[in-house]
Design a protein around this motif. Structure first.
Motif: not given
Length: 733
Positions: A671-675, A691-693, A706-707
């Motif tokens: 998700a982080i990479v996609r964003i 990421v949460t969304k 996440i961090k």
């Protein structure tokens, strides 16, 4: 000569002869009209010639006597109204309104006739000189001379308000007379009706209902008080429709609502033993409907009801999901949640008019308390497992489908849907492998629901499990078709499970009986010969077997047991008595599973095919076991289950949680990479929010995790920190 001169056209000269008029023309004409008006007011108009009177008035206006005629008419009508006023003032008690009505009707009839006689003046003189038309003039004179006279004005208002008060206290009044009187005020103008009646009426009403509400709120229950308020609102609305201006309805409704409901809103809704919470607990649909309808009139009324309802649902739900007693039975736990959901769904649909804001509040409350218990995903999966195992026996397909739809509502509230998926996968696997799935259609229906809710990725592995079973059936048929010398071997049905699709766990293969081992190896050779590059690992902890048994007393039965139990029982073909230690060495079954199997074979009431010495629930290394020669059962086929906990033990629960946490890490990183790939540069807080969304439909990611995943991606050079602002991240292509 014509040049230089203009030709003049014909010209009409004015009539130069002076017409002489009778100096007494006005007096004679007015006397005729004056006498006629007197006769009209005296109800003697039948003998009058209206055509002659019209011509008289017409000639007066034609001779420019309009101003004088208008002045005389005003004086004359005023004189007649003063006579009428004397009669009205003299009327006593209940005759007062009757006399006023009678004189009003007389004046109206007279005005109509006078207006017809003076029609020409109405059409010519009055508009030109901006005077009040004859009929309107008569109304104004009635207003000023009678309605607002010192002796009548206050008395009229007091009489009307007194009659209304008497009607409110249960007396029957002359509504027809009231209607005529208020209609008279409306005819005189909206300002007359409002100033002389409506405004004082609303003030007196506010005082009346303020007193009544104070009187009854102390001695009535909430439900009874609301019935009173509803009745009063209905009475006022009906009263307005009978003898008031329709616009008064909204105003008097606002007065009743303010005095009886708004001023006591909190006290009514929170009233102990009879307020909103009590109504919800006791399913008092009628009272709840009344409360919703009445407080819909009150500003913030429905908001207050909604807020109290949410607090009640959250408190009830919290006590349900945190009660240790309730957690002992997962199926009952979920059934109670469903019952609670059904209860409030019915209340909202029946009593709250299917109000969407209340449905949203209900959903929000359920989501809040269901996630207070981190075992909710496991329990919901166990509930589905229970229904899909027993669905056909308990109810038809339609009823089962309805139950599954309701369960999906609870599923939507889960924040950890991936944890549910983990448990559901385990439970589905057990149902499919053991053949305990109630209906293939119901199983696939549940998969469709999950797929619709969460997408293909959520159910792809679950669908793979169904495909494996179909393929396994075809493979087993192919195995027996390819070998003709298997008649003397036990018949086996092999289920080939694709690693990754099934929740299989590494386990040490137990020592299978020689008869089973031989045919198993034949199958292994067949399968590996037809499928290149594959490995087969027997999952002996997941299978089952049917054993034909003859006991010492001669009784014959077919025992349905697990693979482990089969391995134990087959040892007694060559031994009469075996100790626990000997069985363990011979079968190599893990100790925990072995003890469960022996407990179910020797201690389960009605299914004790083995005897244990000594007879105790706990199993020691030197305990001995032998075949129970006295075993009997009414059934030829006897199913022997395994003693096991339905819920996970604490270590198993911890292990499942750890596996789920590990599975989440790559999802968070993806998700982080996609964003970052789409945004290129982003600050820390925005990444957290995005990421949460993105992951919320599956689970609620922990900000700390996440961090850590961001740090991991920075170490692997997917991201980098901005050199000037450490809270900004850049995507590295």
């Amino acid at each position: 000569m014509m040049n230089g001169q203009k030709k003049r056209g014909p010209r009409i000269e004015p009539f130069r002869h002076r017409v002489e008029t009778d100096p007494k023309f006005f007096d004679k004409s007015w006397k005729k009209l004056h006498d006629a008006i007197r006769e009209i007011y005296n109800h003697n108009a039948s003998g009058l010639s209206f055509e002659e009177l019209y011509r008289t008035a017409y000639n007066m206006v034609l001779h420019k006597l309009g101003p004088k005629l208008y002045e005389k008419l005003t004086e004359n009508m005023k004189e007649h109204l003063e006579e009428m006023r004397t009669c009205v003032e003299a009327a006593q008690g209940g005759l007062f309104l009757e006399e006023l009505e009678r004189k009003w009707n007389d004046h109206n009839k007279a005005l109509t006739m006078i207006r017809d006689i003076l029609m020409y003046m109405d059409r010519t003189y009055i508009p030109t000189n901006k005077k009040t038309p004859v009929f309107d003039l008569g109304l104004e004179l009635w207003r000023d001379t009678i309605v607002r006279s010192p002796m009548i004005h206050g008395r009229l208002l007091d009489t009307l308000l007194e009659l209304i008060h008497r009607e409110r206290t249960g007396e029957v009044i002359n509504r027809c007379l009231m209607r005529t009187t208020t209609k008279m005020l409306m005819t005189l103008g909206s300002s007359v009706y409002q100033d002389d009646f409506e405004r004082p009426f609303l003030e007196v009403s506010a005082s009346f209902y303020s007193g009544e509400s104070q009187q009854f709120i102390d001695c009535y229950s909430c439900g009874d008080y609301l019935k009173l308020a509803e009745r009063r609102l209905s009475e006022e609305s009906e009263r307005v429709s009978q003898y008031m201006d329709v616009k008064t309805n909204e105003k008097i409704t606002a007065v009743v609502v303010k005095e009886m409901l708004s001023n006591h809103m909190q006290r009514l809704i929170l009233m102990e033993n009879s307020g909103l919470v009590n109504m919800l607990v006791e399913d008092r649909y009628e009272d709840l409907t009344r409360m919703y309808t009445l407080f819909n009139y009150v500003p913030d009324g429905l908001t207050t009801i909604r807020s109290v309802m949410m607090s009640h649902i959250k408190d009830t739900g919290k006590s349900l999901v945190t009660d240790p007693e309730r957690l002992k039975d997962p199926v009952d736990f979920v059934q109670r949640l469903l019952n609670e959901k059904d209860k409030f769904d019915n209340i909202i649909n029946v009593s709250f008019n299917s109000d969407k804001s209340f449905l949203n509040a209900l959903n929000s409350s359920f989501e809040h308390f269901i996630n207070l218990n981190n075992r909710s995903p496991e329990f919901i999966s166990l509930f589905v497992d229970d229904k899909l195992r027993k669905g056909v026996k308990e109810a038809n397909e339609d009823v089962l489908e309805t139950v599954l739809d309701k369960v999906m509502m609870l599923f939507r509230y889960l924040q950890e849907k991936d944890l549910f998926e983990k448990y559901y996968k385990q439970h589905l696997a057990k149902r499919l492998i053991s053949g305990k799935a109630a209906s293939d259609d119901s199983e696939r229906s549940m998969l469709v629901k999950l797929k619709t809710e969460c997408g293909y990725q959520f159910t792809s592995k679950l669908e793979g499990m169904f495909n494996d079973l179909k393929t396994s059936q075809d493979t087993t048929q192919g195995f027996y078709a390819s070998a003709s010398d298997l008649a003397d071997y036990p018949t086996i049905s092999v289920q080939i499970l694709t690693t990754g699709s099934w929740p299989t766990q590494p386990c040490s293969t137990c020592n299978l009986p020689p008869e089973i081992l031989a045919v198993s190896e034949r199958f292994r050779s067949y399968y590996l010969g037809t499928h290149n590059g594959r490995r087969l690992t027997w999952q002996t902890n997941m299978g089952n077997a049917d054993i034909k048994t003859t006991f010492g007393n001669g009784s014959k039965h077919e025992l349905n047991v697990s693979t482990y139990q089969m391995c134990i029982l087959m040892l007694f073909n060559s031994s009469d008595v075996l100790t626990y230690r000997e069985i363990e060495q011979a079968t190599a079954i893990p100790a925990v599973d072995l003890k469960r199997c022996l407990q179910s074979l020797a201690l389960m009431k009605g299914k004790q095919v083995l005897r244990k010495e000594p007879m105790s629930r706990d199993i020691a290394d030197d305990d001995s076991f032998s075949v129970n020669d006295k075993f009997t059962s009414k059934l030829f086929k006897v199913k022997i289950g395994t003693v096991s906990a339905q819920k996970e033990t604490d270590p198993e629960k911890l292990e499942t949680r750890q596996r789920v946490e590990e599975d989440r890490k790559p999802q968070i990183e993806a998700a982080i990479v996609r964003i970052m790939k789409s945004r290129r540069v982003l600050d820390h807080n925005s990444i957290m929010t995005e990421v949460t969304k993105q992951l919320q439909p599956r689970f609620l990611p922990n900000p700390v995790v996440i961090k850590k995943r961001i740090e991991s991606l920075i170490e692997r050079e997917f991201l980098e920190r901005d050199k000037t602002d450490r809270k900004m991240y850049r995507y590295l292509a």
